[in-house]
Design a protein around this motif. Structure first.
Motif, short mmCIF file in Angstrom:
data_model
loop_
_atom_site.label_atom_id
_atom_site.label_comp_id
_atom_site.label_asym_id
_atom_site.label_seq_id
_atom_site.Cartn_x
_atom_site.Cartn_y
_atom_site.Cartn_z
N LEU A 1 -6.75 30.70 -34.90
CA LEU A 1 -7.31 29.96 -33.76
C LEU A 1 -6.26 29.76 -32.67
O LEU A 1 -6.54 29.92 -31.48
N LYS A 2 -5.05 29.42 -33.09
CA LYS A 2 -3.96 29.26 -32.11
C LYS A 2 -3.77 30.56 -31.34
O LYS A 2 -3.65 30.54 -30.11
N ALA A 3 -3.74 31.68 -32.03
CA ALA A 3 -3.55 32.98 -31.37
C ALA A 3 -4.68 33.27 -30.39
O ALA A 3 -4.44 33.79 -29.29
N ALA A 4 -5.91 32.92 -30.74
CA ALA A 4 -7.05 33.15 -29.85
C ALA A 4 -6.93 32.31 -28.58
O ALA A 4 -7.15 32.81 -27.47
N PHE A 5 -6.55 31.06 -28.73
CA PHE A 5 -6.42 30.19 -27.56
C PHE A 5 -5.20 30.55 -26.72
O PHE A 5 -5.25 30.46 -25.49
N GLU A 6 -4.12 30.98 -27.36
CA GLU A 6 -2.96 31.48 -26.61
C GLU A 6 -3.36 32.68 -25.77
O GLU A 6 -2.95 32.81 -24.61
N LYS A 7 -4.17 33.56 -26.35
CA LYS A 7 -4.62 34.75 -25.64
C LYS A 7 -5.43 34.36 -24.39
O LYS A 7 -5.21 34.88 -23.30
N LEU A 8 -6.35 33.41 -24.56
CA LEU A 8 -7.14 32.94 -23.42
C LEU A 8 -6.25 32.33 -22.35
O LEU A 8 -6.45 32.57 -21.14
N ASP A 9 -5.25 31.57 -22.76
CA ASP A 9 -4.33 30.96 -21.79
C ASP A 9 -3.45 32.01 -21.11
O ASP A 9 -3.22 31.94 -19.90
N ASN A 10 -2.97 33.00 -21.86
CA ASN A 10 -2.14 34.06 -21.27
C ASN A 10 -2.91 34.90 -20.26
O ASN A 10 -2.34 35.36 -19.27
N GLY B 1 -5.31 33.67 -18.50
CA GLY B 1 -5.63 32.76 -17.38
C GLY B 1 -7.11 32.52 -17.23
O GLY B 1 -7.61 32.38 -16.11
N VAL B 2 -7.83 32.44 -18.34
CA VAL B 2 -9.28 32.26 -18.30
C VAL B 2 -9.66 30.90 -17.74
O VAL B 2 -10.58 30.77 -16.95
N TYR B 3 -8.94 29.86 -18.16
CA TYR B 3 -9.27 28.49 -17.73
C TYR B 3 -8.14 27.91 -16.90
O TYR B 3 -6.99 27.90 -17.33
N LYS B 4 -8.50 27.40 -15.73
CA LYS B 4 -7.51 26.73 -14.87
C LYS B 4 -7.41 25.27 -15.31
O LYS B 4 -8.38 24.66 -15.70
N ARG B 5 -6.22 24.77 -15.24
CA ARG B 5 -5.99 23.37 -15.55
C ARG B 5 -5.65 22.63 -14.27
O ARG B 5 -4.81 23.08 -13.50
N GLU B 6 -6.31 21.51 -14.07
CA GLU B 6 -6.04 20.65 -12.93
C GLU B 6 -5.77 19.26 -13.46
O GLU B 6 -6.00 18.97 -14.63
N GLU B 7 -5.31 18.38 -12.58
CA GLU B 7 -4.94 17.02 -13.00
C GLU B 7 -6.04 16.35 -13.82
O GLU B 7 -5.79 15.80 -14.88
N ASN B 8 -7.26 16.39 -13.36
CA ASN B 8 -8.36 15.71 -14.05
C ASN B 8 -9.37 16.68 -14.66
O ASN B 8 -10.53 16.31 -14.88
N ARG B 9 -8.94 17.91 -14.88
CA ARG B 9 -9.87 18.91 -15.41
C ARG B 9 -9.14 19.82 -16.39
O ARG B 9 -8.23 20.55 -16.01
N LYS B 10 -9.56 19.75 -17.63
CA LYS B 10 -8.95 20.56 -18.69
C LYS B 10 -10.05 21.25 -19.47
O LYS B 10 -11.16 20.73 -19.59
#
Length: 142
Positions: free
Chosen positions: A94-103, A105-114
């Motif tokens: 699961l960690k590897a899958a979420f790392e892949k999504l983050d690498n 850049g699928v989801y942008k992170r903002e101050e009040n949006r995760k």
């Protein structure tokens, strides 16, 4: 989805967005390590060109087409093809899958949006490797 044969066990897990759009897939084989064919797939309907290299015979429409991909938010996201000793999901996978999504850049992170993820409470998913990753301030998930 899983195989019906004890000697060919695998599990396919689809990750979807809240609107049920496919995001990516996780394919887990029961193995200690994966063969090239398991990682790349093998299309038995496409002949292997023996006079050419493995690289030539790999890719979309070729003998070894690669795993499935999903198109989500304008990005092509390849499946995570991996293995575990019994073919089940682990916290590390699961960690590897979420790392892949983050690498990617699928989801942008903002101050009040995760980004948000929802799982059942089975302990195979909610262990230190995965929980540590999604609670890291640099990659925070809700």
């Amino acid at each position: 989805m899983k195989t019906s044969h004890e000697d060919g066990r695998f599990i396919l897990i689809g990750l979807t967005a809240a609107n049920v759009d496919p995001v990516t897939a996780i394919i887990i084989f029961a193995a200690e390590e994966l063969s090239f064919e398991q990682r790349m797939g093998h299309d038995i309907h496409v002949p292997y060109v023996e006079s050419k290299s493995i690289e030539y015979n790999s890719g979309k429409g070729k003998t070894f087409p690669g795993g499935p991909t999903c198109n989500f938010r304008g990005k092509e996201i390849p499946a995570l093809v991996t293995c575990s000793s019994k073919g089940f999901i682990t916290s590390e996978i699961l960690k590897a899958a979420f790392e892949k999504l983050d690498n990617i850049g699928v989801y942008k992170r903002e101050e009040n949006r995760k980004p948000f993820c929802l799982f059942d409470a089975h302990d195979s998913r909610l262990q230190v490797p995965f929980l540590g990753y999604i609670n890291n301030p640099a990659y925070k998930w809700v």
